[in-house]
Scaffold this motif. Structure first.
Motif, PDB file in Angstrom:
ATOM      1  N   ASP A 165      -1.664   2.182   0.454  1.00  0.00           N
ATOM      2  CA  ASP A 165      -2.403   1.462   1.495  1.00  0.00           C
ATOM      3  C   ASP A 165      -3.839   1.969   1.603  1.00  0.00           C
ATOM      4  OD1 ASP A 165      -0.259  -0.140   2.116  1.00  0.00           O
ATOM      5  OD2 ASP A 165       0.420   1.094   3.797  1.00  0.00           O
ATOM      6  N   ASP A 166      -4.011   3.283   1.524  1.00  0.00           N
ATOM      7  CA  ASP A 166      -5.362   3.861   1.600  1.00  0.00           C
ATOM      8  C   ASP A 166      -6.212   3.405   0.413  1.00  0.00           C
ATOM      9  OD1 ASP A 166      -4.654   5.113   3.913  1.00  0.00           O
ATOM     10  OD2 ASP A 166      -4.598   7.149   3.090  1.00  0.00           O
ATOM     11  N   PHE A 167      -5.589   3.318  -0.753  1.00  0.00           N
ATOM     12  CA  PHE A 167      -6.323   2.863  -1.944  1.00  0.00           C
ATOM     13  C   PHE A 167      -6.771   1.414  -1.764  1.00  0.00           C
ATOM     14  CE2 PHE A 167      -6.858   0.864  -6.027  1.00  0.00           C
ATOM     15  CZ  PHE A 167      -7.529   1.818  -6.792  1.00  0.00           C
ATOM     16  N   LYS A 168      -5.885   0.570  -1.271  1.00  0.00           N
ATOM     17  CA  LYS A 168      -6.239  -0.838  -1.075  1.00  0.00           C
ATOM     18  C   LYS A 168      -7.372  -0.994  -0.070  1.00  0.00           C
ATOM     19  CE  LYS A 168      -2.120  -2.477  -0.119  1.00  0.00           C
ATOM     20  NZ  LYS A 168      -1.105  -3.516   0.210  1.00  0.00           N
ATOM     21  N   GLU A 169      -7.369  -0.138   0.928  1.00  0.00           N
ATOM     22  CA  GLU A 169      -8.443  -0.194   1.924  1.00  0.00           C
ATOM     23  C   GLU A 169      -9.771   0.242   1.309  1.00  0.00           C
ATOM     24  OE1 GLU A 169      -9.560   1.677   6.326  1.00  0.00           O
ATOM     25  OE2 GLU A 169      -7.535   1.901   5.512  1.00  0.00           O
ATOM     26  N   ALA A 170      -9.713   1.238   0.435  1.00  0.00           N
ATOM     27  CA  ALA A 170     -10.932   1.743  -0.198  1.00  0.00           C
ATOM     28  C   ALA A 170     -11.424   0.826  -1.308  1.00  0.00           C
ATOM     29  CB  ALA A 170     -10.689   3.143  -0.756  1.00  0.00           C
ATOM     30  N   TYR A 171     -10.480   0.109  -1.958  1.00  0.00           N
ATOM     31  CA  TYR A 171     -10.824  -0.769  -3.076  1.00  0.00           C
ATOM     32  C   TYR A 171     -10.205  -2.149  -2.846  1.00  0.00           C
ATOM     33  CZ  TYR A 171     -11.973   3.671  -5.363  1.00  0.00           C
ATOM     34  OH  TYR A 171     -12.511   4.898  -5.671  1.00  0.00           O
ATOM     35  N   PRO A 172     -10.709  -2.885  -1.882  1.00  0.00           N
ATOM     36  CA  PRO A 172     -10.094  -4.177  -1.515  1.00  0.00           C
ATOM     37  C   PRO A 172     -10.061  -5.200  -2.647  1.00  0.00           C
ATOM     38  CG  PRO A 172     -12.257  -3.912  -0.479  1.00  0.00           C
ATOM     39  CD  PRO A 172     -11.891  -2.574  -1.036  1.00  0.00           C
TER      40      PRO A 172
END
Length: 233
Positions: A165-172
């Motif tokens: 989830d954190d990755f998706k937020e950082a790399y939408p």
């Protein structure tokens, strides 16, 4: 051999059935089994045998031959459609992995990026999983995309939803690809979904339900001497 026909020579129909199962298995493995649904639904509602079901003019042998020909046509077409979708899904899965776990699309020399990715993988492997979110935040803040990708791969593989989830937020821009990879990783199986297996089996018209592939293939060729056929009307 039965009636001069080798049971192992199912020909086109046997190959179509094998291709269908192979395609469904591939879709299951990459987490894209749902892509088979609309294709199967179209076949299920196609009314391919409607005119034969209401036929009262022709004899049993003629009807058996026509049912067999239609069924083979339906299954070979289904095999082509599912194989095409499975191939596309496999390509998509590979591309997703290259962009999210690897270095595809990142700026820089490919060879240097590959070395950096290997080193990043080693670093992540030696990091306490509880600290991966913290490490990911640092990587994203510093523009260390290679390290972030390495962290994501571990997060997906080990089921660390918070990392993902954190990755998706950082790399939408990669969020959709990450979702597909997560689905593939956590729904992956080498067994075809039993519901889809039943749906494929149910495509055989009841008039051919007692026949094996080689018998249906023979019937389609007009050979009514193989087995005992009884087409209900």
């Amino acid at each position: 051999m039965i009636g001069g026909t080798d049971p192992n020579e199912g020909g086109t129909l046997t190959q179509a059935n094998a291709d269908i199962m192979s395609a469904l298995r591939t879709l299951q493995q990459v987490g894209a089994a749902d892509k088979a649904d609309s294709i199967l639904s179209d076949v299920e509602t196609s009314r391919s045998y409607a005119d034969l079901d209401s036929d009262r003019e022709h004899n049993t042998d003629w009807l058996t031959t026509e049912y067999a020909r239609r069924y083979i046509s339906v299954m070979t077409d289904l095999a082509r459609q599912l194989t095409r979708v499975a191939s596309g899904s496999t390509t998509q899965d590979q591309d997703d992995a290259a962009r999210c776990f690897g270095v595809k699309g990142l700026p820089g020399d490919v060879a240097s990026l590959a070395i950096s990715r290997r080193d990043a993988g080693d670093r992540v492997a030696n990091t306490d999983p509880a600290r991966l979110c913290e490490l990911l935040a640092t990587a994203a803040r510093n523009g260390d995309d290679v390290l972030a990708h390495a962290i994501l791969e571990v997060g997906v593989a080990t089921g660390l939803a918070d990392v993902v989830d954190d990755f998706k937020e950082a790399y939408p821009s990669l969020a959709d690809a990450v979702d597909r990879l997560w689905t593939a990783a956590h729904r992956k199986t080498n067994v075809v979904d039993i519901t889809n297996s039943w749906r494929v089996a149910a495509l055989k018209p009841r008039q051919l339900s007692s026949l094996q592939d080689y018998e249906i293939q023979a019937a389609a060729a007009g050979n009514t001497g193989v087995g005992r056929w009884s087409v209900g009307q």
